[in-house]
Structure formats: C-alpha cells, structure tokens
Design a protein around this motif. Structure first.
Motif, PDB file in Angstrom:
ATOM      1  N   LEU A 155       0.824  -1.210   0.000  1.00  0.00           N
ATOM      2  CA  LEU A 155       0.000   0.000   0.000  1.00  0.00           C
ATOM      3  C   LEU A 155       0.857   1.259   0.000  1.00  0.00           C
ATOM      4  CD1 LEU A 155      -2.823  -1.001   2.517  1.00  0.00           C
ATOM      5  CD2 LEU A 155      -2.976  -0.838   0.025  1.00  0.00           C
ATOM      6  N   GLU A 156       1.963   1.202   0.739  1.00  0.00           N
ATOM      7  CA  GLU A 156       2.855   2.368   0.759  1.00  0.00           C
ATOM      8  C   GLU A 156       3.479   2.600  -0.608  1.00  0.00           C
ATOM      9  OE1 GLU A 156       6.722   4.054   3.286  1.00  0.00           O
ATOM     10  OE2 GLU A 156       5.881   2.070   3.703  1.00  0.00           O
ATOM     11  N   GLU A 158       2.196   1.677  -3.477  1.00  0.00           N
ATOM     12  CA  GLU A 158       1.144   2.177  -4.353  1.00  0.00           C
ATOM     13  C   GLU A 158       0.854   3.645  -4.089  1.00  0.00           C
ATOM     14  OE1 GLU A 158      -2.135  -0.388  -3.685  1.00  0.00           O
ATOM     15  OE2 GLU A 158      -1.284  -2.099  -4.770  1.00  0.00           O
ATOM     16  N   GLN A 159       0.880   4.041  -2.819  1.00  0.00           N
ATOM     17  CA  GLN A 159       0.641   5.453  -2.493  1.00  0.00           C
ATOM     18  C   GLN A 159       1.731   6.341  -3.072  1.00  0.00           C
ATOM     19  OE1 GLN A 159       0.390   6.190   1.691  1.00  0.00           O
ATOM     20  NE2 GLN A 159      -0.239   8.315   1.462  1.00  0.00           N
ATOM     21  N   ARG A 162       1.153   6.569  -6.785  1.00  0.00           N
ATOM     22  CA  ARG A 162       0.056   7.492  -7.113  1.00  0.00           C
ATOM     23  C   ARG A 162       0.484   8.942  -6.939  1.00  0.00           C
ATOM     24  NH1 ARG A 162      -3.171   3.489  -4.473  1.00  0.00           N
ATOM     25  NH2 ARG A 162      -2.994   4.639  -2.527  1.00  0.00           N
ATOM     26  N   ALA A 163       1.257   9.203  -5.866  1.00  0.00           N
ATOM     27  CA  ALA A 163       1.743  10.576  -5.658  1.00  0.00           C
ATOM     28  C   ALA A 163       2.681  10.997  -6.781  1.00  0.00           C
ATOM     29  CB  ALA A 163       2.445  10.675  -4.302  1.00  0.00           C
TER      30      ALA A 163
END
Length: 367
Positions: A155-156, A158-159, A162-163
């Motif tokens: 998740l990190e 992916e975050q 995305r950023a």
C-alpha cells in the motif's frame, strides 16, 4: 546454544530419575545420550528432524521427553502441508505406542509411567500434541504478521506511485500552460520586435527593438529549459552555461538601454568565488533590476560588488523615479524566492526603502 544446554540438562535429569524414569546405564553413558540430544537441539532452528529422530529413539528406549517436545514445536512451526503435519502426528503416535509397549515389557516404574493406555495417551498429548499445536499457532501468527507487513508495504508503494503520477501529471499540465500562454506571448513579442527593427528608419528605435528581441530570445531559451525539466523531471537538467559575475556587465547594459542610469562599483580585491556564489550574486542583481523596472521606471541606480574577506556583498540601490513607470503585473514571489536562494547558500538578504524615497537591496553571500 541456550536451547541445547537446556535440553541437555532436562534430558540428563530425566535419565537420572529426577524428572522421569531412572535407568541402570552408567552415568557417563547417560551424559553422552543427553549430550547428543543437546547437540541436536542446538541445530534444531536450522534442521529439526535430527532432534525428532533422537527424541523418538530416546522416548521409546528411555521415556526421555525433552527432545521430542522441542522437536514437535519446531515441526509445527516449520511444516506447512497438511499431509506433512498428519505424517508427523502419526509418527508421534507410533512413537508413543512403542514407548508404552516397551514400558509394559520392562514393568516397574516405567510401566507405571508409560505402560498403560491412559498414561501413553497423556504422554503423547503432553509431549507431542501440545507442542505441535503451539508451533502451528506460532507459524500461523508469523504468517499473518508477515502478510500484514507485506500488505502495508504494498500500500505504501502504491501510495508513492500514485503521488508520483499526480506530480508528473501536474508538472505536465503546468508545462502545457506555460508553453501555450507564456511561450506563445514571448514569441509574438520577439516577432514584433524583429518586424519593428527591420521596418523603422529611426536608429534608436531599431536598437531598442533589437534589444527587446535579444531579451525575448534569451527568455525563450530559459523557458525551454524549464519546460524540459517540468516534462521530464527524471532527466538531468540542461547543462547550459550559468551566468557569473563576468556576465554582469551585459545585464547592466540591457537595463541601461531601457532607460535606467546604472553605475557599477567594485570594492575590494576581485577574485574568483566559485560558480555557486557568483551565480547567486548575478541572480540577486537581476531580480533587483527587475524590481527597479517594475516600480521605479526611469531612475538612477547604483550596483555595488564588495569583495570582503569571507563573503561577497551585493548592494543594488535606486533613487526615486524621475518619471513613474506604468505598473506591471506582479507575481508577489520575486523577493521571497530570492531570499530563499540566498539563504540556501548560507547568506542573508535585507530589503527596504531609503530615506530619499528610493529602495535598497543588500545581500551578503559567504565566499
């Protein structure tokens, strides 16, 4: 190593009758059997099956339970396939049954401990079943924690992706806006200046048009570099020659051609100060002169370059305007960005109005 010593001590206590059934074997042989169990336990975190084999033989022959107990825990914590777990549990049941049979043949205290069906079942549950179940629980908990950590890391990642994508899209949008608006307008300005230079018969007008065209082309070149960085931030920035103090006279000449009477003063012994210091000083003078053009119009100004022992001081001071210039659009960030640039190299920037109504900008840059 601690586990090996613990299993050795418990095994020896079991063989000597303190925690199990005493045997008639010589004490050195009992120490040797316990030592073999301790060495196998020492290597159990890397390979548990030797300890399981030693524990099975010792339990059948001497009703010695510590090695089999530790081996059952490592079997539960290591085995993943159901058939493997079932096979180990089956071999454990066979071991307990054989130990009960040997106890029935020997009789005495050994028969009382392992010979009956109830005692054999209790020994099997305590020595094999409970450690096996506990090992399975530990492994399941470890798997859950590892899965949770992996999910958090995913998740990190992916975050972060995305950023990065959002930043890249925003940079591309800014680059498009700058190209469509700023670059287009500056290009038109350069084209009209060129047309004016060719079409006018007045020499002063032709010189002013040529100067405007040169400044516009320089702005387009700088804008192209900025747009390149915005569109491809992962690529290295263009390595075009950066301005230094040697280019300062050209900058002053451009301002003189636009109606500002500039005087340059050099104080101290001139020396090379490195590209970072000289580029910062150039940008200080450039931003100060830009503010003079915006707010003072036709005026006189002094540019002082002072070579101090441990720093370089740049002072740009203008007098009150002779004729107020037409107001130009302001970004409001010129001095803020300049202050950040100067402080980034460890310097200081001071700005303020003079008593005669002019304005002064003073920067000190560590050299």
């Amino acid at each position: 190593m601690v586990l090996g010593v613990l299993v050795f001590g418990l095994s020896l206590a079991t063989l000597s009758g303190q925690m199990g059934v005493a045997t008639d074997l010589p004490f050195p042989l009992l120490v040797l059997i316990a030592a073999v169990a301790g060495v196998a336990a020492w290597f159990a975190p890397r390979a548990w099956w030797p300890l399981a084999a030693v524990g099975a033989l010792a339990h059948v022959g001497f009703a010695m339970w510590p090695p089999l107990l530790v081996a059952s825990y490592y079997a539960g914590a290591t085995l993943r396939e159901r058939r493997d777990i079932a096979a180990y549990a089956g071999m454990g049941a066979v071991t307990v049954a054989l130990s009960a049979g040997v106890g029935a043949l020997i009789g005495g205290q050994r028969e009382h401990l392992t010979g009956t069906l109830g005692n054999a079942t209790l020994m099997g549950a305590a020595g094999i079943g409970l450690p096996l179940v506990f090992g399975l629980w530990v492994r399941a908990r470890r798997d859950v924690l590892a899965a949770a950590q992996e999910r958090a890391e995913r998740l990190e990642r992916e975050q972060v992706m995305r950023a990065d994508q959002a930043r890249a899209q925003e940079r591309a949008r800014i680059a498009r806006e700058m190209h469509d608006v700023v670059a287009h307008r500056v290009s038109l300005m350069v084209m009209h200046a060129g047309a004016l230079e060719v079409g006018t018969s007045d020499s002063r007008t032709a010189q002013a048009a040529a100067l405007i065209g040169d400044i516009g082309r320089e702005a387009l070149t700088n804008l192209r570099d900025v747009l390149g960085v915005l569109r491809a931030p992962s690529l290295p920035a263009p390595r075009a020659p950066q301005p230094t103090l040697a280019d300062l006279d050209g900058l002053l000449d451009q301002s003189r051609a636009l109606g500002i009477a500039l005087t340059r003063h050099d104080e101290g012994e001139a020396r090379s100060l490195g590209p970072t210091v000289e580029r910062t000083a150039y940008r200080v003078v450039q931003e100060a002169l830009t503010n003079v053009h915006k707010h003072a119009g036709e005026t006189t100004a002094d540019v002082s370059i002072r070579f101090l022992p441990s720093s370089l001081e740049v002072v740009v001071a203008n007098h009150p305007p002779v004729r107020q210039a037409a107001p130009l659009p302001e970004s409001g960030w010129g001095l803020v960005g300049l202050r950040e640039r100067v402080e980034l190299v460890g310097g200081t920037l001071h700005t303020g109005h003079r008593e005669d109504g002019g304005f002064e900008l003073r920067a000190r840059i560590p050299a």
